[in-house]
Design an enzyme around this catalytic site. Structure first.
Site, mmCIF file in Angstrom:
data_model
loop_
_atom_site.group_PDB
_atom_site.id
_atom_site.type_symbol
_atom_site.label_atom_id
_atom_site.label_comp_id
_atom_site.label_asym_id
_atom_site.label_seq_id
_atom_site.Cartn_x
_atom_site.Cartn_y
_atom_site.Cartn_z
ATOM 1 N N HIS A 72 1.860 4.478 -2.913
ATOM 2 C CA HIS A 72 2.052 5.923 -2.747
ATOM 3 C C HIS A 72 3.431 6.349 -3.276
ATOM 4 O O HIS A 72 3.562 7.343 -3.997
ATOM 5 C CB HIS A 72 1.958 6.302 -1.268
ATOM 6 C CG HIS A 72 0.586 6.145 -0.683
ATOM 7 N ND1 HIS A 72 -0.539 6.642 -1.282
ATOM 8 C CD2 HIS A 72 0.176 5.562 0.469
ATOM 9 C CE1 HIS A 72 -1.593 6.374 -0.527
ATOM 10 N NE2 HIS A 72 -1.183 5.712 0.535
ATOM 11 N N ASP A 76 -17.722 -46.995 12.770
ATOM 12 C CA ASP A 76 -16.418 -47.612 13.081
ATOM 13 C C ASP A 76 -16.309 -49.010 12.482
ATOM 14 O O ASP A 76 -15.772 -49.934 13.100
ATOM 15 C CB ASP A 76 -16.211 -47.677 14.596
ATOM 16 C CG ASP A 76 -16.180 -46.305 15.236
ATOM 17 O OD1 ASP A 76 -15.736 -45.349 14.568
ATOM 18 O OD2 ASP A 76 -16.621 -46.171 16.394
ATOM 19 N N HIS A 110 0.841 -1.201 0.000
ATOM 20 C CA HIS A 110 0.000 0.000 0.000
ATOM 21 C C HIS A 110 0.877 1.252 0.000
ATOM 22 O O HIS A 110 0.679 2.165 -0.809
ATOM 23 C CB HIS A 110 -0.904 -0.029 1.239
ATOM 24 C CG HIS A 110 -1.652 1.240 1.490
ATOM 25 N ND1 HIS A 110 -3.010 1.351 1.286
ATOM 26 C CD2 HIS A 110 -1.246 2.452 1.958
ATOM 27 C CE1 HIS A 110 -3.402 2.579 1.586
ATOM 28 N NE2 HIS A 110 -2.346 3.265 2.014
ATOM 29 N N GLU A 111 1.849 1.269 0.900
ATOM 30 C CA GLU A 111 2.762 2.416 0.962
ATOM 31 C C GLU A 111 3.632 2.506 -0.285
ATOM 32 O O GLU A 111 3.975 3.594 -0.750
ATOM 33 C CB GLU A 111 3.635 2.324 2.213
ATOM 34 C CG GLU A 111 2.861 2.337 3.526
ATOM 35 C CD GLU A 111 2.056 3.609 3.709
ATOM 36 O OE1 GLU A 111 2.481 4.675 3.195
ATOM 37 O OE2 GLU A 111 0.997 3.548 4.369
#
Length: 421
Positions: free
Chosen positions: A25, A217, A21-22
């Site tokens: 930017h 079983d 995300h960063e």
């Protein structure tokens, strides 16, 4: 051990998503010639870093996110490189509004790209978990109901309501059936599949006991069951507009699942389609957040946890651990899909026009532009940027509200988590 691996992998996926995300930017800012001085994963003391060009890259000690520093994003804040950057015309605030908007929205757009990149291998390499057709699924008891609901009384999500003291006890519970029992015969009908079992149940009388043979079983046993008459939609019905008298035993079948894999091209198309659908559901989820506070509080106090309650990073990571523990690689598509959906939610949430979110910065930038344009039309001086100090009380209030909501969600995810089973 596998549970812990799943939790760590999911948390790592979230950390990488936030760092990307960063990066969105940063890369868009560099594309428009803005000066980026730092890009770090984590917060706190620097663990390791290096410099390439004018940008320092590195890792901080606390791996709870990341940040990027673009000169001029906060007018009025003193920065060592500000004077030189402004002289070059490279400060954030000096760039056109459309460029600033793209830079501010690039983080959220990156989450959508991440979603698509996660969904392609989910569809292509792992495949979508798909339930086998009922005529290809053995009649194995998945769960035994404690009662039978005589009328078709369902909740808002389409499930039958909870049992009450007035409801008759389910024939399956009275007969002692248990999860994992494989039903092989009912009355005079052999049961090769769950579809055959459904048909056989509806052919039985409700006023007398019938023989039911099952295997548990490895041992075959026979018991007697007296079915309860209820009102249910006919077999194959797509809605509940018409109901018919239906003998009922009170079990849920154990679903068998296989992974339906797509080709690469189809996977890409399906990834885009699913991302679009997730965007719509994400918007709806955000609008419901305030109404979920009471549900979360009730769950914190010991009430039933709603499956559509919001989850925190803790809750999402626990789900990731549960997927790896119960399904291993077979749960890869589910693991990636949850991570993809969370990325879409993060992207949408960050676009809310509230400080200190990216959407809040976009709203302020457009407000400044509109105010400047209006002043010019009225032949008045440029009012300049918004005084950020006046936004501090609102920003702090929103941080407190978001912090309290996050604390509530984390607390519920610790004491009363959502589980896949």
């Amino acid at each position: 051990m596998s549970y812990t691996i799943g939790v760590v992998l999911f948390a790592l996926g979230l950390l990488i998503s936030v760092c990307l995300h960063e990066a969105g930017h940063m890369l868009s800012a560099k594309l428009f010639g803005m000066r980026v001085t730092r890009y770090f994963a984590g917060f706190g003391p620097t663990v390791w870093s290096f410099r390439r060009g004018e940008t320092e890259y590195g890792f901080k000690a606390v791996p709870l996110g990341g940040f990027v520093n673009i000169i001029g994003m906060a007018p009025g804040v003193e920065e060592p490189e500000a004077e030189e950057t402004e002289a070059q015309g490279r400060a954030f605030w000096q760039k056109p509004l459309w460029q600033r908007t793209i830079v501010l929205a690039a983080g959220s757009m990156t989450h959508l790209v991440i979603c698509i990149l996660l969904l392609v291998p989910a569809f292509w390499l792992f495949g979508v978990p798909t339930a086998k057709a009922l005529d290809q699924t053995p009649a194995v008891v998945g769960a035994v109901s404690q009662c039978v609901i005589p009328d078709y009384d369902v909740t808002s999500d389409g499930a039958l309501r909870a049992c009450t003291a007035d409801d008759p006890k389910s024939p399956a519970a009275l007969a002692g059936l248990e999860q994992g029992d494989r039903i092989t015969r009912l009355g005079t009908s052999d049961i090769p599949s769950y579809a055959a079992f459904q048909k056989a149940v509806r052919e039985q009388p409700t006023d007398q006991a019938v023989a039911l043979t099952y295997v548990r079983d490895g041992q075959e046993s026979t018991t007697q069951v007296t079915l309860v008459n209820t009102q249910r939609p006919p077999l194959g019905a797509t809605d509940s507009s018409s109901l018919v008298a239906t003998p009922t035993i009170g079990i849920q079948n154990q679903t068998e699942v296989y992974n339906d894999r797509y080709g690469f091209v189809d996977s890409v198309g399906q990834a885009f389609k699913t991302t679009g659908e997730t965007l719509v559901s994400g918007v709806e989820a955000i609008t419901r957040l305030p109404s979920k506070i009471s549900s979360l509080w009730n769950a914190l106090l010991g009430g039933e946890r709603s499956p559509d309650d919001p989850v925190s990073v803790v809750g999402a990571s626990r789900l990731g651990g549960e997927i790896v523990q119960t399904s291993g690689l077979q749960g890869g598509a589910t693991f990636l899909s949850i991570l993809a959906g969370l990325n879409v939610f993060l992207g949408l949430f960050n676009l809310l026009p509230l400080p200190p979110l990216d959407g809040g910065h976009i709203a302020v930038a457009w407000y400044e532009a509109a105010r400047r344009k209006l002043a010019l039309r009225r032949q008045r001086p440029d009012p300049g940027p918004v005084d950020r100090e006046k936004l501090i009380p609102l920003t702090l209030a929103i941080i407190v509200i978001f912090g309290a909501f996050t604390l509530l969600t984390v607390s519920v995810d610790v004491v009363n988590p959502i589980r896949l089973q």
